[in-house]
Design a protein around this motif. Structure first.
Motif, PDB file in Angstrom:
ATOM      1  N   ALA A 116      15.049  10.710 -38.924  1.00 41.82           N
ATOM      2  CA  ALA A 116      16.352  10.408 -39.516  1.00 41.82           C
ATOM      3  C   ALA A 116      17.252  11.599 -39.181  1.00 41.82           C
ATOM      4  O   ALA A 116      17.444  11.925 -38.028  1.00 41.82           O
ATOM      5  CB  ALA A 116      16.217  10.170 -41.015  1.00 41.82           C
ATOM      6  N   ARG A 117      17.779  12.267 -40.169  1.00 42.70           N
ATOM      7  CA  ARG A 117      18.534  13.492 -39.889  1.00 42.70           C
ATOM      8  C   ARG A 117      17.595  14.613 -39.471  1.00 42.70           C
ATOM      9  O   ARG A 117      17.972  15.501 -38.713  1.00 42.70           O
ATOM     10  CB  ARG A 117      19.335  13.895 -41.124  1.00 42.70           C
ATOM     11  N   THR A 118      16.382  14.587 -39.976  1.00 46.51           N
ATOM     12  CA  THR A 118      15.340  15.510 -39.556  1.00 46.51           C
ATOM     13  C   THR A 118      14.101  14.687 -39.239  1.00 46.51           C
ATOM     14  O   THR A 118      14.027  13.498 -39.578  1.00 46.51           O
ATOM     15  CB  THR A 118      15.016  16.541 -40.651  1.00 46.51           C
ATOM     16  N   GLU A 119      13.109  15.305 -38.603  1.00 46.26           N
ATOM     17  CA  GLU A 119      11.866  14.598 -38.270  1.00 46.26           C
ATOM     18  C   GLU A 119      10.816  14.931 -39.300  1.00 46.26           C
ATOM     19  O   GLU A 119      10.602  16.090 -39.636  1.00 46.26           O
ATOM     20  CB  GLU A 119      11.391  14.990 -36.872  1.00 46.26           C
ATOM     21  N   ARG A 120      10.165  13.903 -39.807  1.00 47.64           N
ATOM     22  CA  ARG A 120       9.082  14.054 -40.775  1.00 47.64           C
ATOM     23  C   ARG A 120       7.891  13.216 -40.322  1.00 47.64           C
ATOM     24  O   ARG A 120       8.014  12.333 -39.481  1.00 47.64           O
ATOM     25  CB  ARG A 120       9.522  13.594 -42.175  1.00 47.64           C
ATOM     26  N   ARG A 121       6.727  13.503 -40.924  1.00 46.27           N
ATOM     27  CA  ARG A 121       5.532  12.695 -40.689  1.00 46.27           C
ATOM     28  C   ARG A 121       5.161  11.981 -41.989  1.00 46.27           C
ATOM     29  O   ARG A 121       5.547  12.393 -43.078  1.00 46.27           O
ATOM     30  CB  ARG A 121       4.352  13.568 -40.241  1.00 46.27           C
ATOM     31  N   PHE A 122       4.389  10.903 -41.864  1.00 50.35           N
ATOM     32  CA  PHE A 122       3.848  10.269 -43.058  1.00 50.35           C
ATOM     33  C   PHE A 122       2.453   9.743 -42.755  1.00 50.35           C
ATOM     34  O   PHE A 122       2.159   9.305 -41.643  1.00 50.35           O
ATOM     35  CB  PHE A 122       4.766   9.158 -43.584  1.00 50.35           C
ATOM     36  N   LEU A 123       1.594   9.806 -43.757  1.00 47.26           N
ATOM     37  CA  LEU A 123       0.227   9.318 -43.647  1.00 47.26           C
ATOM     38  C   LEU A 123       0.090   7.890 -44.140  1.00 47.26           C
ATOM     39  O   LEU A 123      -0.706   7.122 -43.603  1.00 47.26           O
ATOM     40  CB  LEU A 123      -0.705  10.220 -44.466  1.00 47.26           C
TER      41      LEU A 123
END
Length: 320
Positions: free
Chosen positions: A154-161
């Motif tokens: 989105a505005r930043t990159e994140r991870r999700f499990l």
């Protein structure tokens, strides 16, 4: 044997013993535990610290690293890259593990979970006991398997499990008050869900994959079967199959949402005409700016959103 020879023998034997002890010490395994002191009202943290003070595993050296606030678990995990342990255990909820996976998405050490959260969705997905003491034994003797990580841009990159969501579930996540959640646990989500069923604005957005594009008022992009509060939304999802399961709700009826949530809570979600499902390796979600996005139960940004998958990158400890 002469006295001189006996003394020499004992001296040599003592040196061998000392060298053996030094070698055992050098070969000792290191366990680092990132622990959220306030998760589960602090009880899991107290249990784990007590176990560390009365540590029964002589072959393991244990270090507890308490978090100081949101985001700190990820920072600790990143710092451990310069002195990697043999196993990193995370004592906290799904949000704490989410921080670690987002900051260190491909760690050189396996990550074990010591459940201490409100819903403990990941622990249930892995088949772990919810008692952190019992989970700690599994952390030292379990099986390491690499699972997929969702990548959220989105505005930043994140991870999700576990999952990311747009629409109703992100609306609920925004309404849950952290202090109230710490005080009453899962009941805070049930109360917020009830309130949101009465106030949700049913904002429409677009969900686009390489196969189709649909309008939706809520969407879950899942990497796992489980969901908070005991709900089952994507029963076919698998953290190791290299693909995302996408659930869309297209209705604007509060009664429809209530029916869907009821059957999901019963563990057998119904496929109504206004419920869509598909599988893909990437998805784009576009809509009004400012519409909230959640990942693993944590608010992480707003639309627009691109979601993809990194297969078999995150080493998790499963029960043997």
């Amino acid at each position: 044997m002469t006295l001189h020879a006996g003394a020499a023998f004992l001296s040599a034997f003592s040196e061998i013993q000392s060298a053996t002890c030094d070698l055992q010490s050098a070969l000792g395994m290191k366990l680092a535990i990132i622990a959220n002191p306030v998760a589960g009202r602090g009880r899991p943290y107290r249990k784990v610290t007590y176990r560390a003070r009365h540590w029964p595993h002589s072959a393991w050296e244990v270090e507890i690293l308490p978090t100081r606030g949101p985001g700190h678990a990820g920072e600790i995990a990143f710092e451990l890259l310069s002195r990697p342990p043999d196993v990193l255990a995370v004592c906290g909820g799904d949000g704490t593990v989410h921080e670690v996976a987002s900051r260190v998405p491909n760690p050189p050490f396996p990550v074990a979970l010591l459940p201490a959260g409100t819903s403990n969705v990941l622990a249930r997905e892995l088949g772990l006991p919810l008692d952190p003491w019992r989970a700690l034994d599994i952390a030292l003797a379990g099986i390491v398997r690499r699972v997929d990580l969702g990548v959220l841009s989105a505005r930043t990159e994140r991870r999700f499990l576990l999952m990311t969501g747009v629409g109703f579930d992100a609306y609920v996540a925004a309404k849950v008050r952290p202090r109230f959640k710490n005080a009453v646990g899962i009941a805070s989500y049930y109360l917020a869900t009830t309130q949101c069923l009465l106030s949700y604005p049913f904002t429409q957005f677009q969900v686009v994959t390489d196969r189709a594009g649909v309008s939706a008022t809520s969407c879950i992009v899942a990497n796992a079967k489980g969901y908070g509060g005991g709900l089952v939304l994507t029963p076919g999802a698998d953290m190791r199959d290299g693909i995302l399961d996408i659930l869309t709700l297209q209705t604007r009826s509060r009664l429809d949402y209530l029916k869907f949530l009821f059957w999901a809570w019963r563990g057998s979600p119904r496929h109504y005409p206004w419920v869509g499902s598909q599988r893909a390796r990437a998805v784009k979600i576009e809509g009004p700016r400012g519409l909230w996005v959640q990942a693993d139960g944590e608010l992480v940004g707003t639309l627009p959103l691109d979601i993809s998958l990194s297969p078999s990158v995150f080493p998790l400890v499963f029960p043997a």
